[in-house]
Scaffold this motif. Structure first.
Motif, PDB file in Angstrom:
ATOM      1  N   ASN A  88       0.826  -1.206   0.000  1.00  0.00           N
ATOM      2  CA  ASN A  88       0.000   0.000   0.000  1.00  0.00           C
ATOM      3  C   ASN A  88       0.862   1.259   0.000  1.00  0.00           C
ATOM      4  OD1 ASN A  88      -2.707   1.337   0.405  1.00  0.00           O
ATOM      5  ND2 ASN A  88      -1.665   2.052   2.250  1.00  0.00           N
ATOM      6  N   SER A  89       2.000   1.216   0.705  1.00  0.00           N
ATOM      7  CA  SER A  89       2.893   2.381   0.736  1.00  0.00           C
ATOM      8  C   SER A  89       3.687   2.511  -0.557  1.00  0.00           C
ATOM      9  CB  SER A  89       3.860   2.265   1.918  1.00  0.00           C
ATOM     10  OG  SER A  89       3.183   2.311   3.147  1.00  0.00           O
ATOM     11  N   SER A  90       4.143   1.390  -1.090  1.00  0.00           N
ATOM     12  CA  SER A  90       5.008   1.436  -2.278  1.00  0.00           C
ATOM     13  C   SER A  90       4.216   1.654  -3.557  1.00  0.00           C
ATOM     14  CB  SER A  90       5.792   0.129  -2.391  1.00  0.00           C
ATOM     15  OG  SER A  90       4.923  -0.960  -2.665  1.00  0.00           O
ATOM     16  N   GLY A  91       2.988   1.145  -3.595  1.00  0.00           N
ATOM     17  CA  GLY A  91       2.148   1.293  -4.780  1.00  0.00           C
ATOM     18  C   GLY A  91       2.348   0.217  -5.825  1.00  0.00           C
ATOM     19  N   SER A  92       3.470  -0.484  -5.806  1.00  0.00           N
ATOM     20  CA  SER A  92       3.735  -1.494  -6.827  1.00  0.00           C
ATOM     21  C   SER A  92       4.506  -2.662  -6.239  1.00  0.00           C
ATOM     22  CB  SER A  92       4.528  -0.903  -7.997  1.00  0.00           C
ATOM     23  OG  SER A  92       5.862  -0.632  -7.615  1.00  0.00           O
ATOM     24  N   VAL A  93       4.427  -3.794  -6.931  1.00  0.00           N
ATOM     25  CA  VAL A  93       5.173  -4.981  -6.509  1.00  0.00           C
ATOM     26  C   VAL A  93       6.673  -4.720  -6.602  1.00  0.00           C
ATOM     27  CG1 VAL A  93       5.606  -7.420  -7.020  1.00  0.00           C
ATOM     28  CG2 VAL A  93       3.287  -6.478  -7.235  1.00  0.00           C
ATOM     29  N   GLY A  94       7.091  -4.031  -7.661  1.00  0.00           N
ATOM     30  CA  GLY A  94       8.519  -3.766  -7.853  1.00  0.00           C
ATOM     31  C   GLY A  94       9.127  -2.951  -6.739  1.00  0.00           C
ATOM     32  N   ILE A  95       8.475  -1.847  -6.352  1.00  0.00           N
ATOM     33  CA  ILE A  95       9.003  -1.010  -5.269  1.00  0.00           C
ATOM     34  C   ILE A  95       8.962  -1.765  -3.949  1.00  0.00           C
ATOM     35  CG2 ILE A  95       8.720   1.147  -3.995  1.00  0.00           C
ATOM     36  CD1 ILE A  95       9.749   1.525  -6.795  1.00  0.00           C
ATOM     37  N   THR A  96       7.991  -2.669  -3.806  1.00  0.00           N
ATOM     38  CA  THR A  96       7.948  -3.503  -2.606  1.00  0.00           C
ATOM     39  C   THR A  96       9.224  -4.323  -2.467  1.00  0.00           C
ATOM     40  OG1 THR A  96       5.532  -3.669  -2.602  1.00  0.00           O
ATOM     41  CG2 THR A  96       6.738  -5.405  -1.472  1.00  0.00           C
ATOM     42  N   PHE A  97       9.666  -4.940  -3.565  1.00  0.00           N
ATOM     43  CA  PHE A  97      10.905  -5.725  -3.511  1.00  0.00           C
ATOM     44  C   PHE A  97      12.132  -4.836  -3.293  1.00  0.00           C
ATOM     45  CE2 PHE A  97       8.378  -9.155  -5.380  1.00  0.00           C
ATOM     46  CZ  PHE A  97       8.862 -10.232  -4.653  1.00  0.00           C
ATOM     47  N   VAL A  98      12.109  -3.638  -3.867  1.00  0.00           N
ATOM     48  CA  VAL A  98      13.207  -2.695  -3.616  1.00  0.00           C
ATOM     49  C   VAL A  98      13.313  -2.410  -2.121  1.00  0.00           C
ATOM     50  CG1 VAL A  98      13.993  -0.313  -3.956  1.00  0.00           C
ATOM     51  CG2 VAL A  98      13.152  -1.647  -5.903  1.00  0.00           C
ATOM     52  N   MET A  99      12.157  -2.206  -1.475  1.00  0.00           N
ATOM     53  CA  MET A  99      12.150  -1.933  -0.040  1.00  0.00           C
ATOM     54  C   MET A  99      12.713  -3.113   0.757  1.00  0.00           C
ATOM     55  SD  MET A  99       8.519   0.009   0.634  1.00  0.00           S
ATOM     56  CE  MET A  99       8.221   1.688   0.082  1.00  0.00           C
ATOM     57  N   TRP A 100      12.306  -4.334   0.394  1.00  0.00           N
ATOM     58  CA  TRP A 100      12.789  -5.502   1.135  1.00  0.00           C
ATOM     59  C   TRP A 100      14.298  -5.674   0.978  1.00  0.00           C
ATOM     60  CZ3 TRP A 100      10.406  -8.034   4.837  1.00  0.00           C
ATOM     61  CH2 TRP A 100       9.019  -8.029   4.902  1.00  0.00           C
ATOM     62  N   ILE A 101      14.810  -5.387  -0.202  1.00  0.00           N
ATOM     63  CA  ILE A 101      16.257  -5.527  -0.421  1.00  0.00           C
ATOM     64  C   ILE A 101      17.016  -4.424   0.303  1.00  0.00           C
ATOM     65  CG2 ILE A 101      18.064  -5.437  -2.182  1.00  0.00           C
ATOM     66  CD1 ILE A 101      16.002  -6.772  -4.089  1.00  0.00           C
ATOM     67  N   LEU A 102      16.507  -3.178   0.233  1.00  0.00           N
ATOM     68  CA  LEU A 102      17.141  -2.085   0.980  1.00  0.00           C
ATOM     69  C   LEU A 102      17.111  -2.367   2.477  1.00  0.00           C
ATOM     70  CD1 LEU A 102      15.832   1.121  -0.855  1.00  0.00           C
ATOM     71  CD2 LEU A 102      18.164   0.199  -0.873  1.00  0.00           C
ATOM     72  N   GLY A 103      15.982  -2.897   2.950  1.00  0.00           N
ATOM     73  CA  GLY A 103      15.891  -3.243   4.363  1.00  0.00           C
ATOM     74  C   GLY A 103      16.924  -4.277   4.761  1.00  0.00           C
ATOM     75  N   ALA A 104      17.180  -5.244   3.867  1.00  0.00           N
ATOM     76  CA  ALA A 104      18.190  -6.259   4.157  1.00  0.00           C
ATOM     77  C   ALA A 104      19.581  -5.642   4.253  1.00  0.00           C
ATOM     78  CB  ALA A 104      18.163  -7.338   3.073  1.00  0.00           C
ATOM     79  N   LEU A 105      19.873  -4.676   3.365  1.00  0.00           N
ATOM     80  CA  LEU A 105      21.181  -4.016   3.410  1.00  0.00           C
ATOM     81  C   LEU A 105      21.352  -3.212   4.695  1.00  0.00           C
ATOM     82  CD1 LEU A 105      21.467  -2.792  -0.305  1.00  0.00           C
ATOM     83  CD2 LEU A 105      22.640  -4.723   0.765  1.00  0.00           C
ATOM     84  N   VAL A 106      20.296  -2.485   5.079  1.00  0.00           N
ATOM     85  CA  VAL A 106      20.346  -1.715   6.326  1.00  0.00           C
ATOM     86  C   VAL A 106      20.512  -2.651   7.519  1.00  0.00           C
ATOM     87  CG1 VAL A 106      19.035  -0.203   7.866  1.00  0.00           C
ATOM     88  CG2 VAL A 106      19.029   0.212   5.398  1.00  0.00           C
ATOM     89  N   ALA A 107      19.770  -3.760   7.510  1.00  0.00           N
ATOM     90  CA  ALA A 107      19.862  -4.713   8.611  1.00  0.00           C
ATOM     91  C   ALA A 107      21.235  -5.369   8.672  1.00  0.00           C
ATOM     92  CB  ALA A 107      18.772  -5.778   8.465  1.00  0.00           C
ATOM     93  N   ALA A 108      21.837  -5.652   7.508  1.00  0.00           N
ATOM     94  CA  ALA A 108      23.181  -6.229   7.486  1.00  0.00           C
ATOM     95  C   ALA A 108      24.195  -5.250   8.072  1.00  0.00           C
ATOM     96  CB  ALA A 108      23.565  -6.613   6.060  1.00  0.00           C
ATOM     97  N   ALA A 109      24.048  -3.969   7.703  1.00  0.00           N
ATOM     98  CA  ALA A 109      24.935  -2.953   8.280  1.00  0.00           C
ATOM     99  C   ALA A 109      24.711  -2.849   9.782  1.00  0.00           C
ATOM    100  CB  ALA A 109      24.686  -1.602   7.604  1.00  0.00           C
ATOM    101  N   GLY A 110      23.457  -2.880  10.207  1.00  0.00           N
ATOM    102  CA  GLY A 110      23.155  -2.832  11.632  1.00  0.00           C
ATOM    103  C   GLY A 110      23.712  -4.024  12.379  1.00  0.00           C
ATOM    104  N   THR A 111      23.659  -5.199  11.753  1.00  0.00           N
ATOM    105  CA  THR A 111      24.218  -6.393  12.382  1.00  0.00           C
ATOM    106  C   THR A 111      25.703  -6.212  12.646  1.00  0.00           C
ATOM    107  OG1 THR A 111      22.604  -7.800  11.254  1.00  0.00           O
ATOM    108  CG2 THR A 111      24.572  -8.878  12.104  1.00  0.00           C
ATOM    109  N   ALA A 112      26.417  -5.664  11.657  1.00  0.00           N
ATOM    110  CA  ALA A 112      27.855  -5.439  11.833  1.00  0.00           C
ATOM    111  C   ALA A 112      28.129  -4.465  12.972  1.00  0.00           C
ATOM    112  CB  ALA A 112      28.455  -4.914  10.528  1.00  0.00           C
TER     113      ALA A 112
END
Length: 551
Positions: A88-112
C-alpha cells in the motif's frame, strides 16, 4: 559541588581497583562480599565496568539459543502481516521488492555495528550499554533517557495485535477490535507466565517454535516457487483472482515515489528485520559471548534476509495485487487459500499464530532483561525489585513491565490503526537509537576518543557504519514530511503521531534525569555516588549513595 559535577565525577565502583579510561575494555573482577559495597579509590573519571562477573551457572544461552533469539525475534508477525501494508505504501510490486532488499542491506549494516559493540562490550543491555560507554557526560543522562524508552516502548504490542487477528481467523470468529484485543491479552499473558515462572521450559518452547517457523517458511517459499514455474497441482484455484504480478508492466504499475509513504513502507520492512540486535540484550547470559555473537548474529541475519525475499516472491506468485491490498494483515492466509483451498487458509492461520507466538516469547525474554539491566543501574524507582531474579530465577518484574506497557499500547491505539501505529512507534524509537549508537561508533574512531582505547575483537567496515548512520538519519527526518494524498498511513491518527510519541518519550527521559540527578540533589545539598554491590544470587548491581556536598 553541583549535582551535575556530582553525577559526572561520581565513582561507579568496579569489582577491582579503579582504572583509567585508556585501559582495556575487558577486565576480570572478582572481589566482593554479598550485599556489601566494595572498597574503591575515589578518583574522577573512573572507567565504568562494561563486563559482568555473572556466575557461570547464570550463562544458560549457547550458540543455538543465541541464534534462536535473533531468528525468532526477526521472523515474527512482519513477514506474515506487513506485505500488504508495504504494498500500500510502495504502490507497486517492484518497489515492494526494492524496499525488502534495501531493508536487508540496512539490517546487514546494523548487524555489523551491533556485533562490533557486542564483542567490545559483552554484557546485557544493548543500546543502553553502548550509549553509556560513548556518551559519559552528563553522567547517567543517557541511562535515564534509555530507561524511559526501555519501559515505554512495549515491543510486543504490534505482534500481539497480529496474533489476535490470525487466531480469530483460524477459529472463524469475527475479527472485531474487542475480540482481537482479548486474544492478544491472553497470548501476551501466556508469554509472561512461561518466561516469568518456567525459564528452562520457555527457552525450549522458544527454540522449538523457531524450528517450526523455519519449516513453515520453507513450505511457503517452495510452494510459491512451484506455482510460479507452473508445476501441476500448484495452480491458483479458479474461484480466486488470478495473480499477474510478474510482467514488466504490472511489476512497476502504480509505483509511489513519495518520500513519506516510502519511509512508512520502510518502517514496516525494518520492523520485519528488527531483531539482529536481540542477543545483545542478553549477552550476560550467553556462554562465551564474544565468540557466540560473532557467529550467531550474521548467520541468523543472512538466513532471514534470504527467507524474506523468497517468501515475498511466493506471495506475489499466488495472490493478486488487489487481494493483497484488501487482505489487511493476513496475506499469508490468502496465499494458502488460493493454493490449497479455504480449509487450509484457516489451518495456516493457526500455524502462523504459533510462529508469531515464538516471536513474542523471544522479544519478551530479552526486553525483560533490558528492564532488569536498568534496575541494576539503580535508575528506576524500586530498582532492587527490578534487578531481582526472584522468585523463579527470572526477571519477572521486568517481564511484567514490558507486558503491561505493551497491553496498554495495544489497547489504546484506535481500531484500524493499532498494528501500524505500534509498528511505527517502535520502529521510529529504534531508528533514533540506531542513529545515536552508529554516530557514537564513528566518534570512537576519531582522535578525540582515542583515550577510550576502542579495540574490539570485531570491527565493522567504516563504510558500513556510515551507511547505517545515514539510513537511520533518513528514517528519522523524512516522517516529518506530510505524505502525498491517498498515502496517509493512518485512518484516524495524524501522520506524525508516532514521531511525536517517540520524541516525547525521549524528552521525558531528559526531564526525569534533570529532576532526580540534578535538581533534587542540588536542592537538598548532596551529591550522588554509584557503588557496586553483589546480590544474593552472585550477580553484581549498582546502587547510589547520597554524599553531603562539599561546602
Amino acid at each position: 559541588m553541583s549535582c551535575d559535577r556530582a553525577a559526572s565525577s561520581s565513582v561507579r565502583v568496579t569489582l577491582g581497583p579503579a582504572t583509567s579510561e585508556a585501559e582495556p575494555l575487558l577486565q576480570s573482577h572478582s572481589r566482593a562480599l554479598a550485599g556489601t559495597p566494595l572498597e574503591h579509590e575515589d578518583v574522577e573519571n573512573v572507567n565504568r565496568s562494561f563486563t559482568d562477573d555473572v556466575p557461570n551457572n547464570k550463562r544458560q544461552l549457547g550458540l543455538l539459543s543465541a541464534a534462536s533469539l535473533i531468528f525468532n525475534r526477526m521472523i515474527g508477525s512482519g513477514v506474515f502481516a506487513t506485505p500488504s501494508i508495504i504494498l500500500n505504501s510502495s504502490g507497486s510490486v517492484g518497489i515492494t521488492f526494492v524496499m525488502w532488499i534495501l531493508g536487508a542491506l540496512v539490517a546487514a549494516a546494523g548487524t555489523a555495528v551491533y556485533v562490533e559493540f557486542g564483542t567490545g562490550l559483552p554484557r546485557s543491555g544493548g543500546e543502553k550499554t553502548y550509549m553509556e560507554y560513548v556518551f559519559r557526560r552528563p553522567a547517567f543522562m543517557t541511562t535515564c533517557v534509555y530507561a524511559v524508552y526501555g519501559v515505554f516502548i512495549g515491543r510486543i504490542s504490534a505482534s500481539s495485535v497480529a496474533i489476535g487477528e490470525y487466531v480469530l481467523h483460524a477459529l472463524a470468529y469475527e475479527r472485531t477490535p474487542t475480540n482481537v484485543r482479548i486474544v492478544a491479552f491472553l497470548c501476551s499473558t501466556f508469554c509472561l507466565i512461561v518466561h516469568g515462572a518456567f525459564l528452562k521450559f520457555g527457552l525450549k518452547l522458544q527454540n522449538a517454535l523457531g524450528a517450526f517457523k523455519l519449516a513453515v517458511l520453507v513450505l511457503i517459499a517452495g510452494s510459491g516457487l512451484l506455482s510460479l514455474i507452473g508445476v501441476p497441482g500448484f495452480a491458483v484455484g479458479d474461484d480466486y483472482d488470478q495473480p499477474n504480478n510478474y510482467t514488466w508492466q504490472t511489476f512497476w504499475e502504480g509505483s509511489n515515489f513519495g518520500a513519506n509513504a516510502f519511509v512508512i513502507g520502510m518502517y514496516n520492512v525494518i520492523w520485519s528485520y528488527t531483531g539482529y540486535s536481540n542477543a545483545n540484550y542478553a549477552l550476560s547470559e550467553v556462554r562465551d559471548p564474544v565468540r557466540t555473537i560473532k557467529v550467531a548474529a550474521p548467520l541468523a541475519m543472512s538466513f532471514v534476509a534470504f527467507t524474506y525475499v523468497s517468501v515475498n516472491v511466493a506471495y506475489f506468485a499466488v495472490v493478486s495485487k488487489a487481494d493483497m491490498l484488501n487482505g489487511g494483515t493476513i496475506p499469508a492466509a490468502l496465499f494458502f487459500r488460493n493454493l490449497y483451498g479455504p480449509a487450509t487458509e484457516r489451518a495456516l492461520s493457526a500455524v502462523i499464530s504459533l510462529t508469531i507466538l515464538g516471536n513474542m516469547l523471544s522479544v519478551l525474554f530479552t526486553q525483560g532483561r533490558v528492564v532488569q539491566e536498568l534496575g541494576r543501574e539503580d535508575v528506576l524507582p524500586y530498582s532492587s525489585f527490578f534487578a531481582s531474579n526472584k522468585p523463579f530465577n527470572a526477571p519477572l518484574p521486568g517481564l511484567f513491565t514490558q507486558y503491561l506497557v505493551s497491553f496498554f499500547l495495544m489497547a489504546l491505539a484506535p481500531p484500524g490503526d493499532a498494528y501500524l501505529a505500534n509498528i511505527n512507534y517502535g520502529s521510529y524509537s529504534l531508528s533514533l537509537f540506531n542513529l545515536v549508537i552508529s554516530g557514537g561508533l564513528l566518534l570512537l574512531y576519531t582522535d578525540t576518543f582515542k583515550s577510550y582505547n576502542w579495540k574490539p575483537p570485531f570491527r565493522a567496515h567504516k563504510f558500513v557504519v556510515v551507511l547505517f548512520f545515514l539510513s537511520n538519519l533518513f528514517l528519522v527526518l523524512v516522517p516529518m514530511i506530510p505524505p502525498a494524498g491517498g498515502y496517509e498511513p493512518y485512518q484516524h491518527l495524524p501522520y506524525y503521531s508516532h514521531v511525536v510519541a517517540a520524541l516525547s518519550v525521549g524528552i521525558l527521559g531528559v526531564v526525569y534525569w534533570f529532576i532526580f540527578f540534578r535538581w533534587i540533589p542540588e536542592r537538598n545539598g548532596y551529591t550522588l555516588k554509584q557503588v557496586t554491590v553483589i546480590q544474593e544470587d552472585g550477580v553484581p548491581r549498582n546502587v547510589f549513595r547520597r554524599i553531603p556536598a562539599e561546602a
